[in-house]
Scaffold this active site. Structure first.
Site, PDB file in Angstrom:
ATOM      1  N   GLU A 178       0.824  -1.223   0.000  1.00  0.00           N
ATOM      2  CA  GLU A 178       0.000   0.000   0.000  1.00  0.00           C
ATOM      3  C   GLU A 178       0.852   1.265   0.000  1.00  0.00           C
ATOM      4  O   GLU A 178       1.309   1.709   1.050  1.00  0.00           O
ATOM      5  CB  GLU A 178      -0.924  -0.003   1.232  1.00  0.00           C
ATOM      6  CG  GLU A 178      -1.779   1.262   1.330  1.00  0.00           C
ATOM      7  CD  GLU A 178      -2.777   1.255   2.499  1.00  0.00           C
ATOM      8  OE1 GLU A 178      -2.766   0.298   3.294  1.00  0.00           O
ATOM      9  OE2 GLU A 178      -3.545   2.211   2.604  1.00  0.00           O
ATOM     10  N   LYS A 220      -2.542  -2.030  -3.078  1.00  0.00           N
ATOM     11  CA  LYS A 220      -3.607  -1.221  -2.456  1.00  0.00           C
ATOM     12  C   LYS A 220      -3.257   0.250  -2.595  1.00  0.00           C
ATOM     13  O   LYS A 220      -2.525   0.798  -1.777  1.00  0.00           O
ATOM     14  CB  LYS A 220      -3.772  -1.606  -0.984  1.00  0.00           C
ATOM     15  CG  LYS A 220      -4.757  -0.712  -0.225  1.00  0.00           C
ATOM     16  CD  LYS A 220      -5.196  -1.328   1.082  1.00  0.00           C
ATOM     17  CE  LYS A 220      -6.068  -0.359   1.866  1.00  0.00           C
ATOM     18  NZ  LYS A 220      -6.746  -0.981   2.993  1.00  0.00           N
ATOM     19  N   GLY A 264     -10.604   8.790   2.616  1.00  0.00           N
ATOM     20  CA  GLY A 264     -11.316   9.989   3.051  1.00  0.00           C
ATOM     21  C   GLY A 264     -12.412  10.428   2.095  1.00  0.00           C
ATOM     22  O   GLY A 264     -13.087  11.428   2.333  1.00  0.00           O
ATOM     23  N   ARG A 295     -12.867   3.355   5.982  1.00  0.00           N
ATOM     24  CA  ARG A 295     -13.911   4.347   6.251  1.00  0.00           C
ATOM     25  C   ARG A 295     -15.119   4.215   5.333  1.00  0.00           C
ATOM     26  O   ARG A 295     -16.260   4.348   5.772  1.00  0.00           O
ATOM     27  CB  ARG A 295     -13.316   5.768   6.149  1.00  0.00           C
ATOM     28  CG  ARG A 295     -12.548   6.176   7.372  1.00  0.00           C
ATOM     29  CD  ARG A 295     -11.671   7.365   7.110  1.00  0.00           C
ATOM     30  NE  ARG A 295     -10.514   7.039   6.274  1.00  0.00           N
ATOM     31  CZ  ARG A 295      -9.591   7.911   5.898  1.00  0.00           C
ATOM     32  NH1 ARG A 295      -9.696   9.179   6.273  1.00  0.00           N
ATOM     33  NH2 ARG A 295      -8.569   7.540   5.169  1.00  0.00           N
TER      34      ARG A 295
END
Ligand code: 13P
Length: 342
Positions: A178, A220, A264, A295
């Protein structure tokens, strides 16, 4: 050779039938931050309750093939005394583990980060494997700003990611690699494109030098987006196009799967972007393009739960629904109207 087969099987299982990954590996400081903004006490017991809620959500395995856990969680049990990793496995969800020790200030490079955690990693991977993990995650953080990222920061993080990935493959765990270019800032989408492309090219150089088998990794990354504080407004199609072009130019076709982070974006935005990528560019994508959202899957659930057991069922329904919409987007079958049927 045997290892390659094992890694490939894990990747196939993770993404079978249009599924994706639930990231539920927030470090304690990050989890506390999310709890505090929802008025939830920041205690060990509350973190355990919340992770139990996530892992025991009925039907979660319809959309989720793997869940990334934090060190604390992979050692925890449900109220009934069952390890959380076993609950997931019994539901057909593969447990994975965040193994980096966080992004720390990069000495000599103000506002830049280097991810730590390589020392003793071989031994830690062996332990996590014994606890049921079949894949791992390491997150590098690249910040866009005045004069940053520097080449030093990009190369140092790529180097660490490659050393981590090699150790994972040696242990028979699939490394999720990532390199996250943050959305923070007021930069343009083009700037995000350029930085993401640079970070990916540097990453694949290092993976090559460290003999990492590209067929046994999951990438990722961030999507290509203008900064959170930018005035630039891009359509869903523009984001999808920039993201696809950036990845086609820098990610080898040998990589089996890309699983985006949400970074986000709102849950709806993340679903819309992932959907457009899969719907409009199907024939051009050599990889599975899926999700590994934290999230964008958890947010509505966490907000509804508020730390109270009376809200558990409603919160689980929202998690189930958001996971289902993410999986629809991964297949290019998401529609805005599906938002209403929670
Ligand atoms: P977000 O989807 O919230 O960006 O988190 C994904 C993740 O695991 C970051 O490392």
């Amino acid at each position: 050779m045997m290892i390659t087969k094992l890694l490939k099987n894990t990747i196939e299982d993770l993404f079978a039938n249009g599924k994706g990954i639930l990231a539920m590996d927030e470090s304690t400081p990050t989890c506390d931050k999310r709890f505090s903004s929802n008025g939830i006490p920041q205690t060990l017991e509350m973190r355990r309750n919340y992770r139990e809620l996530l892992a025991t959500t009925p039907g979660l395995n319809e959309s989720i093939g793997g869940a990334i856990l934090y060190d604390e969680t992979i050692r925890q049990q449900t109220k009934d005394g069952e390890p959380i990793a076993s609950v997931l496995m019994n539901a057909g969800i593969i447990p994975g583990i965040k193994v980096d020790l966080g992004a720390k200030d990069l000495a000599g490079f103000p506002n830049e980060k280097i991810t730590e955690g390589l020392d003793g990693l071989r031994e830690r991977l062996a332990e996590y494997k014994s606890l049921g993990a079949r894949f791992a995650k390491w997150r590098a953080v690249i910040t866009i700003g005045d004069g940053i990222p520097t080449r030093t920061c990009i190369d140092a993080n790529a180097h660490a990611l490659a050393r981590y990935a090699a150790l994972c493959q040696e242990a028979g765990l699939v490394p999720i690699v990532e390199p996250e270019v943050l959305m923070d800032g007021n930069h343009s989408m083009q700037r995000c494109y350029d930085v993401t492309e640079h970070a990916l090219k540097a990453l694949f150089d290092q993976l090559y030098f460290f003999h990492v088998d590209l067929e046994g990794i999951i990438l990722k990354p961030n999507m290509v987006l203008a900064g959170k504080d930018s005035k630039e407004k891009n359509s869903i199609e523009e984001v999808a196009q920039a993201t696809v072009n950036c990845f086609l130019s820098s990610v080898p076709a040998a990589v089996p799967a890309i699983a985006f982070l949400s970074g986000g974006q709102s849950p709806q935005q993340a679903s819309q972007h992932l959907n457009a990528i899969n719907k409009d560019y199907k024939e051009r994508l050599p990889w599975i393009v899926a999700f590994s959202f934290a999230r964008a899957i958890q947010q509505p659930c966490l907000e509804a739960w508020k730390g109270q057991s009376s809200n558990l069922e409603a919160a689980q329904k929202l998690l189930y629904h958001r996971a289902k919409l993410s999986a629809a987007a991964r297949r290019g079958e998401y529609k805005l109207a599906m938002e209403d049927h929670g």
